[in-house]
Design an enzyme around this catalytic site. Sequence first.
Site, PDB file in Angstrom:
ATOM      1  N   GLY A  28       0.806  -1.217   0.000  1.00 16.41           N
ATOM      2  CA  GLY A  28       0.000   0.000   0.000  1.00 16.41           C
ATOM      3  C   GLY A  28       0.839   1.267   0.000  1.00 16.41           C
ATOM      4  N   GLY A  82      -0.384   4.344   0.476  1.00 12.29           N
ATOM      5  CA  GLY A  82      -1.260   5.388   1.022  1.00 12.29           C
ATOM      6  C   GLY A  82      -0.477   6.241   2.007  1.00 12.29           C
ATOM      7  N   PHE A  83      -1.189   6.893   2.919  1.00 15.49           N
ATOM      8  CA  PHE A  83      -0.523   7.777   3.885  1.00 15.49           C
ATOM      9  C   PHE A  83       0.496   7.006   4.722  1.00 15.49           C
ATOM     10  CE2 PHE A  83      -4.397  10.163   3.000  1.00 15.49           C
ATOM     11  CZ  PHE A  83      -3.876  11.432   2.833  1.00 15.49           C
ATOM     12  N   GLY A  84       0.100   5.819   5.206  1.00 17.85           N
ATOM     13  CA  GLY A  84       1.004   5.039   6.051  1.00 17.85           C
ATOM     14  C   GLY A  84       2.172   4.481   5.260  1.00 17.85           C
ATOM     15  N   VAL A 129      -2.092  -7.306  -4.079  1.00 21.01           N
ATOM     16  CA  VAL A 129      -1.706  -8.408  -3.194  1.00 21.01           C
ATOM     17  C   VAL A 129      -2.966  -9.192  -2.850  1.00 21.01           C
ATOM     18  CG1 VAL A 129      -0.650  -9.013  -0.986  1.00 21.01           C
ATOM     19  CG2 VAL A 129       0.199  -7.035  -2.284  1.00 21.01           C
ATOM     20  N   GLU A 183     -19.463  16.891   3.692  1.00 21.05           N
ATOM     21  CA  GLU A 183     -18.731  17.674   2.695  1.00 21.05           C
ATOM     22  C   GLU A 183     -19.336  17.510   1.293  1.00 21.05           C
ATOM     23  OE1 GLU A 183     -14.500  18.115   5.030  1.00 21.05           O
ATOM     24  OE2 GLU A 183     -14.574  16.669   3.421  1.00 21.05           O
ATOM     25  N   ASP A 221      -5.390   2.588   8.612  1.00 23.94           N
ATOM     26  CA  ASP A 221      -6.790   2.144   8.701  1.00 23.94           C
ATOM     27  C   ASP A 221      -6.925   0.641   8.959  1.00 23.94           C
ATOM     28  OD1 ASP A 221      -7.526   4.710   8.112  1.00 23.94           O
ATOM     29  OD2 ASP A 221      -8.630   4.235   6.268  1.00 23.94           O
ATOM     30  N   ALA A 225      -6.031  10.044   8.412  1.00 17.10           N
ATOM     31  CA  ALA A 225      -4.671  10.107   7.891  1.00 17.10           C
ATOM     32  C   ALA A 225      -3.608  10.333   8.981  1.00 17.10           C
ATOM     33  CB  ALA A 225      -4.591  11.187   6.812  1.00 17.10           C
TER      34      ALA A 225
HETATM   35  C1  LIG Z   1     -13.733  10.280   1.019  1.00 16.35           C
HETATM   36  C2  LIG Z   1     -12.764  10.240   2.172  1.00 16.35           C
HETATM   37  C3  LIG Z   1     -12.477  11.399   2.870  1.00 16.35           C
HETATM   38  C4  LIG Z   1     -11.565  11.396   3.930  1.00 16.35           C
HETATM   39  N1  LIG Z   1     -11.306  12.565   4.589  1.00 16.35           N
HETATM   40  C5  LIG Z   1     -10.363  12.577   5.555  1.00 16.35           C
HETATM   41  C6  LIG Z   1      -9.999  13.786   6.195  1.00 16.35           C
HETATM   42  O1  LIG Z   1     -10.553  14.868   5.884  1.00 16.35           O
HETATM   43  N2  LIG Z   1      -9.023  13.748   7.150  1.00 16.35           N
HETATM   44  C7  LIG Z   1      -8.403  12.589   7.490  1.00 16.35           C
HETATM   45  O2  LIG Z   1      -7.499  12.604   8.336  1.00 16.35           O
HETATM   46  N3  LIG Z   1      -8.747  11.413   6.931  1.00 16.35           N
HETATM   47  C8  LIG Z   1      -9.710  11.379   5.976  1.00 16.35           C
HETATM   48  N4  LIG Z   1     -10.050  10.198   5.367  1.00 16.35           N
HETATM   49  C9  LIG Z   1      -9.424   8.959   5.855  1.00 16.35           C
HETATM   50  C10 LIG Z   1      -8.004   8.804   5.341  1.00 16.35           C
HETATM   51  O3  LIG Z   1      -7.988   8.975   3.929  1.00 16.35           O
HETATM   52  C11 LIG Z   1      -7.493   7.421   5.734  1.00 16.35           C
HETATM   53  O4  LIG Z   1      -7.554   7.303   7.130  1.00 16.35           O
HETATM   54  C12 LIG Z   1      -6.074   7.210   5.257  1.00 16.35           C
HETATM   55  O5  LIG Z   1      -6.027   7.234   3.853  1.00 16.35           O
HETATM   56  C13 LIG Z   1      -5.527   5.887   5.789  1.00 16.35           C
HETATM   57  O6  LIG Z   1      -4.220   5.730   5.322  1.00 16.35           O
HETATM   58  P1  LIG Z   1      -3.658   4.266   5.034  1.00 16.35           P
HETATM   59  O7  LIG Z   1      -2.227   4.443   4.675  1.00 16.35           O
HETATM   60  O8  LIG Z   1      -4.006   3.353   6.151  1.00 16.35           O
HETATM   61  O9  LIG Z   1      -4.497   3.756   3.777  1.00 16.35           O
HETATM   62  P2  LIG Z   1      -4.739   4.428   2.357  1.00 16.35           P
HETATM   63  O10 LIG Z   1      -4.299   5.829   2.327  1.00 16.35           O
HETATM   64  O11 LIG Z   1      -6.156   4.115   2.010  1.00 16.35           O
HETATM   65  O12 LIG Z   1      -3.780   3.605   1.396  1.00 16.35           O
HETATM   66  C14 LIG Z   1      -3.966   2.249   1.138  1.00 16.35           C
HETATM   67  C15 LIG Z   1      -3.268   1.911  -0.162  1.00 16.35           C
HETATM   68  O13 LIG Z   1      -3.260   0.492  -0.295  1.00 16.35           O
HETATM   69  C16 LIG Z   1      -3.565   0.156  -1.644  1.00 16.35           C
HETATM   70  N5  LIG Z   1      -4.158  -1.193  -1.609  1.00 16.35           N
HETATM   71  C17 LIG Z   1      -5.313  -1.578  -1.036  1.00 16.35           C
HETATM   72  N6  LIG Z   1      -5.488  -2.908  -1.167  1.00 16.35           N
HETATM   73  C18 LIG Z   1      -4.418  -3.365  -1.853  1.00 16.35           C
HETATM   74  C19 LIG Z   1      -4.031  -4.656  -2.290  1.00 16.35           C
HETATM   75  N7  LIG Z   1      -4.744  -5.737  -2.022  1.00 16.35           N
HETATM   76  N8  LIG Z   1      -2.876  -4.757  -2.987  1.00 16.35           N
HETATM   77  C20 LIG Z   1      -2.123  -3.657  -3.274  1.00 16.35           C
HETATM   78  N9  LIG Z   1      -2.446  -2.428  -2.867  1.00 16.35           N
HETATM   79  C21 LIG Z   1      -3.569  -2.277  -2.153  1.00 16.35           C
HETATM   80  C22 LIG Z   1      -4.517   1.231  -2.089  1.00 16.35           C
HETATM   81  O14 LIG Z   1      -4.507   1.364  -3.504  1.00 16.35           O
HETATM   82  C23 LIG Z   1      -3.959   2.459  -1.388  1.00 16.35           C
HETATM   83  O15 LIG Z   1      -3.035   3.160  -2.191  1.00 16.35           O
HETATM   84  C24 LIG Z   1     -10.957  10.171   4.304  1.00 16.35           C
HETATM   85  C25 LIG Z   1     -11.243   9.004   3.613  1.00 16.35           C
HETATM   86  C26 LIG Z   1     -12.147   9.035   2.551  1.00 16.35           C
HETATM   87  C27 LIG Z   1     -12.444   7.768   1.805  1.00 16.35           C
END
Ligand SMILES: Cc1cc2nc3c(=O)[nH]c(=O)nc-3n(C[C@H](O)[C@H](O)[C@H](O)COP(=O)(O)OP(=O)(O)OC[C@H]3O[C@@H](n4cnc5c(N)ncnc54)[C@H](O)[C@@H]3O)c2cc1C
Length: 438
Positions: free
Chosen positions: A23, A25-27, A91, A182, A311, A328
């Site tokens: 992933g 994402g933010f993490g 994955v 929003e 998450d 995030a």
């Molecule tokens: C519409 C919306 C609005 C939001 N607004 C806010 C906000 O205003 N403030 C805030 O703090 N948080 C907000 N959030 C929440 C925030 O976006 C999440 O808490 C944050 O993105 C979590 O980070 P993460 O690294 O755990 O996962 P993510 O950022 O979701 O990253 C996960 C990554 O894993 C990848 N992935 C998933 N499954 C697989 C797989 N099987 N194989 C390969 N890759 C995979 C995805 O493509 C993605 O790039 C919002 C979320 C949404 C959906």
Amino acid sequence: MSPFDHLHLDIPRSNKPRLVIIGGGFGGIQIAKSLRKANFQIVMLDRHNYHTFQPLLYQVATAGLEPDSIAESLRKIFDNHKDFYFRMARVTGLNPEKKTITTLVGELSYDLLVIANGSKTNYFGNRELYERTFPMKQVPQALDLRSHMLQNFEQTVMTQDLREKDRLTNFVIVGGGPTGVEVAGALGELKKHVLPKDYPDIDFNIMNLHLVDGGPRLLAGMSDKSSKKALEYLNKFDVKVSLNTVVKDYDGQKVTLSDGTVIPAKTVIWAAGVTGNIIDGLPESSLHKGRIKVDEYSRVVGVDDVFAIGDIAGMLSDEFPNGHPMVAPVAIQQAQALGKNLVHQSTADWKSFKYRDKGSMATIGRNKAVVDLPKFHFGGFFAWMVWMFVHLMSIVGFRNRLVTLSNWVWNYMTYDRGTRLIIRTFIRKKSHKPSDSL
Ligand SMILES: Cc1cc2nc3c(=O)[nH]c(=O)nc-3n(C[C@H](O)[C@H](O)[C@H](O)COP(=O)(O)OP(=O)(O)OC[C@H]3O[C@@H](n4cnc5c(N)ncnc54)[C@H](O)[C@@H]3O)c2cc1C
């Protein structure tokens, strides 16, 4: 036989231990950055080749921003990292006993594994809602909603059927958290300022916005004051808010609510919650309510050398009995803490994770937002400025910040939105005649 059989992840072993991150994402991004100078070969896998700034997805869905300004190429983010490999691959399985993961393009071994693959839209097992409502978790989903919404207005112009006009122009948003609020605010603004200019032949009094939430107040994670303010702001946009109410049924044409109300609508936006993106392979005892159970060092309970952050991770404590909020800052801070721990040879030097909650916020149309800081809560224009500043500074990539800022300034000055295009996936005709291409 899979269409990917001829592909291989093809990552050479170096003399450093291999740390695989699932992933970007933010993490995922933060842990890779934190370990840049550490003694690891880093491999990042993501199903997309870009990072998505999810907090602004709703602006893509409501024609406020182009998708490119909230997404950043993962290869570009890490283009100067050494012994770093990115592969765009989904994955599909974890094999902790063999210390490998399975992807659609083969297996990969790891020395350490960090699971950071976030969450997915939660339909609470309801297949019909999954098939008929619009989620907002990924860029393609936001673009799909944008095109669908605009197609509805194009059709409204061309039908004389009043009931069909009603179905096309009504929008039901399910979920009164920040995303639902929003989206409702952004649609309210479109209805008031933007759409009447594009569609002078539609009487926009027929367009109704409904926000439905099962709980007793909006923005349940924020202060009472912010909930009330959000409701007041939405009322100004004529959004009809139904609290303590859930969707009982949706057949694609009308929504039936638990209080018996029936709303004709071809658009239902599902913002009612998310759940962990669980990948098969961990023992049942490592899972808790749709998340992966981790200890205070982000180590997955019951397996060795596997970590989970963001998450997907359920770090249960007295303060957070169901894990931290899915936002995030939690993902970023858990990645920073884990990065610091992993550079120590001995786990005796590891520090346990402590979340620093700097506050939360939501915006409801132009000039209006609510902000909860740890010591005080406020709303209105200043809150909106704070909301914009924080979001702008958090977007990944300088170019994206610049593009977003210029879009916002443009939208603010002109009461317009620059991205009202209907762009659908190209579908090749099944019966192609050579003359078609002339
Ligand atoms: C519409 C919306 C609005 C939001 N607004 C806010 C906000 O205003 N403030 C805030 O703090 N948080 C907000 N959030 C929440 C925030 O976006 C999440 O808490 C944050 O993105 C979590 O980070 P993460 O690294 O755990 O996962 P993510 O950022 O979701 O990253 C996960 C990554 O894993 C990848 N992935 C998933 N499954 C697989 C797989 N099987 N194989 C390969 N890759 C995979 C995805 O493509 C993605 O790039 C919002 C979320 C949404 C959906």
